[in-house]
Design a protein around this motif. Structure first.
Motif, PDB file in Angstrom:
ATOM      1  N   ARG A   1       1.096  -0.902   0.085  1.00 32.09           N
ATOM      2  CA  ARG A   1      -0.097   0.000   0.322  1.00 32.09           C
ATOM      3  C   ARG A   1       0.560   1.132   0.157  1.00 32.09           C
ATOM      4  NH1 ARG A   1      -5.233  -2.160  -1.173  1.00 32.09           N
ATOM      5  NH2 ARG A   1      -6.419  -3.062  -0.059  1.00 32.09           N
ATOM      6  N   ALA A   2       0.345   2.337  -1.096  1.00 30.06           N
ATOM      7  CA  ALA A   2       1.023   3.531  -0.520  1.00 30.06           C
ATOM      8  C   ALA A   2       1.300   4.481  -1.596  1.00 30.06           C
ATOM      9  CB  ALA A   2       2.298   3.325  -2.092  1.00 30.06           C
ATOM     10  N   GLU A   3       0.910   5.761  -1.230  1.00 25.50           N
ATOM     11  CA  GLU A   3       0.448   6.915  -1.545  1.00 25.50           C
ATOM     12  C   GLU A   3       1.522   6.995  -2.816  1.00 25.50           C
ATOM     13  OE1 GLU A   3      -1.770   6.045   1.286  1.00 25.50           O
ATOM     14  OE2 GLU A   3       0.218   6.846   2.121  1.00 25.50           O
ATOM     15  N   SER A   4       3.054   6.674  -3.211  1.00 25.81           N
ATOM     16  CA  SER A   4       3.627   7.952  -4.036  1.00 25.81           C
ATOM     17  C   SER A   4       4.722   6.231  -4.071  1.00 25.81           C
ATOM     18  CB  SER A   4       4.934   8.404  -2.786  1.00 25.81           C
ATOM     19  OG  SER A   4       5.544   8.959  -3.347  1.00 25.81           O
ATOM     20  N   ILE A   5       5.138   6.271  -5.058  1.00 25.63           N
ATOM     21  CA  ILE A   5       6.020   5.609  -6.286  1.00 25.63           C
ATOM     22  C   ILE A   5       7.556   6.437  -5.756  1.00 25.63           C
ATOM     23  CG2 ILE A   5       6.677   4.071  -8.394  1.00 25.63           C
ATOM     24  CD1 ILE A   5       3.634   4.140  -8.184  1.00 25.63           C
ATOM     25  N   CYS A   6       8.747   5.468  -5.973  1.00 27.62           N
ATOM     26  CA  CYS A   6      10.012   5.977  -5.663  1.00 27.62           C
ATOM     27  C   CYS A   6      10.816   5.469  -7.158  1.00 27.62           C
ATOM     28  CB  CYS A   6      10.400   6.357  -4.567  1.00 27.62           C
ATOM     29  SG  CYS A   6      12.584   6.556  -4.635  1.00 27.62           S
ATOM     30  N   VAL A   7      11.281   6.729  -7.493  1.00 30.84           N
ATOM     31  CA  VAL A   7      12.546   6.005  -9.135  1.00 30.84           C
ATOM     32  C   VAL A   7      13.792   6.441  -8.130  1.00 30.84           C
ATOM     33  CG1 VAL A   7      12.837   6.180 -11.279  1.00 30.84           C
ATOM     34  CG2 VAL A   7      10.258   5.651 -10.459  1.00 30.84           C
ATOM     35  N   HIS A   8      14.504   5.622  -7.814  1.00 31.70           N
ATOM     36  CA  HIS A   8      16.095   5.732  -7.816  1.00 31.70           C
ATOM     37  C   HIS A   8      16.763   6.649  -8.662  1.00 31.70           C
ATOM     38  CE1 HIS A   8      15.010   2.830  -4.225  1.00 31.70           C
ATOM     39  NE2 HIS A   8      15.569   3.926  -3.787  1.00 31.70           N
ATOM     40  N   GLY A   9      17.016   7.950  -7.982  1.00 32.96           N
ATOM     41  CA  GLY A   9      18.127   8.849  -9.646  1.00 32.96           C
ATOM     42  C   GLY A   9      19.487   7.885  -9.655  1.00 32.96           C
ATOM     43  N   ASP A  10      19.516   6.998  -9.094  1.00 35.43           N
ATOM     44  CA  ASP A  10      21.069   6.705  -9.422  1.00 35.43           C
ATOM     45  C   ASP A  10      20.545   5.559  -9.819  1.00 35.43           C
ATOM     46  OD1 ASP A  10      19.949   5.397  -7.081  1.00 35.43           O
ATOM     47  OD2 ASP A  10      22.430   4.787  -6.374  1.00 35.43           O
ATOM     48  N   THR A  11      20.101   5.106 -10.048  1.00 37.07           N
ATOM     49  CA  THR A  11      19.490   3.608 -10.772  1.00 37.07           C
ATOM     50  C   THR A  11      20.213   3.587 -12.622  1.00 37.07           C
ATOM     51  OG1 THR A  11      17.436   2.890  -9.411  1.00 37.07           O
ATOM     52  CG2 THR A  11      17.643   1.584 -11.567  1.00 37.07           C
TER      53      THR A  11
END
Length: 274
Positions: free
Chosen positions: A216-226
């Motif tokens: 369950r989440a209100e935000s999804i993270c995309v790593h900038g260093d990926t």
């Protein structure tokens, strides 16, 4: 339906560059900006804040252990009162650059080893919560669902938001697979975008062992260093928008008519240097 997409930014240092902040700020709705302890220098922090303000992207302080050499990914057994002061210091530093850029920070997210530590380490979680409560109890907090950090933040009256990770594999218990383990990082933009669509809809996703879990989440993270972070972010945003899912920050900065970046002071009658 609506969801936030965030990314870690300002993680370069001096001449060493990491990630493409400018490109990511065209895609994400919230920016987790390094505060100088695990990465970032004053120039990098100010640039990220300025670009975020121009693009209407929400700003969050990404606080960390004082660990430049380890990129904040090494646990530090720090005294709670010292950790509280370190976090206040970092929030204050970023808040200064946000103010100069004509905006303000609206949330706090721990980075790296600190992010994982406050998931279950009660003393450190409480220390970070205390820092935010002392600095500004209006600041929201962002973290993993079910973490001790979010539990204590909620008890302290702070606005609490949960996040999932676009490009990281999950264990069957909903925790992240260690970066040292095979398959910890996901790389295919289209598969990642498909998974993010399921996350945004509250549907189950596949764990590393093939089982199905719900995050369950209100935000999804995309790593900038990926690797290929920009391509991944574009794929995620494109998929969500195509499916009618609104992208909006969970903690946008309030709009005020008087907010404007600072101007250099000058006086034509006093041009001599001190």
């Amino acid at each position: 339906m609506r969801i936030d997409v965030n990314a870690d930014l300002a993680e370069g240092f001096g001449r060493w560059e990491l990630g493409d902040d400018a490109a990511l700020l065209d895609v994400v709705t919230s920016a987790n900006v390094a505060c100088g302890f695990h990465a970032g220098d004053p120039n990098t922090l100010r640039d990220a804040c300025t670009r975020a303000a121009r693009g209407g992207v929400a700003l969050g302080a990404q606080v960390a252990y004082r660990d430049l050499a380890g990129f904040g990914r090494r646990f530090i057994d720090i005294a709670p009162e010292d950790l509280t002061n370190d976090v206040i210091y970092q929030i204050g530093a970023l808040a200064g650059f946000a103010r100069v850029a004509g905006t303000e920070i609206t949330y706090v997210k721990p980075h790296g080893a600190l992010y994982h530590a406050v998931g279950g380490h009660s003393d450190q979680a409480a220390a970070v919560v205390e820092a935010i409560r002392c600095y500004d109890s209006r600041l929201a907090v962002l973290g993993s669902p079910g973490s001790r950090w979010l539990e204590l933040a909620g008890q302290a009256g702070l606005p609490v938001y949960r996040e999932a990770f676009a490009d990281r594999a999950y264990n069957p218990d909903g925790t992240l697979v260690s970066r040292r383990a095979p398959g910890a990082l996901l790389h295919d933009p289209e598969r990642i975008a498909q998974r993010c669509s399921r996350l945004a809809r509250g549907e189950e996703i596949e764990a590393v062992d093939g089982s199905m879990i719900r995050v369950r989440a209100e935000s999804i993270c995309v790593h900038g260093d990926t690797p290929d972070a920009v391509a991944i972010a574009h794929a995620v945003r494109g998929r969500l928008e195509t499916e009618g899912i609104e992208l909006v920050s969970f903690a946008p900065a309030p709009v005020t008519e008087n907010r404007s970046p600072g101007r250099p002071w000058s006086d034509p009658e006093h041009t001599d240097t001190y």
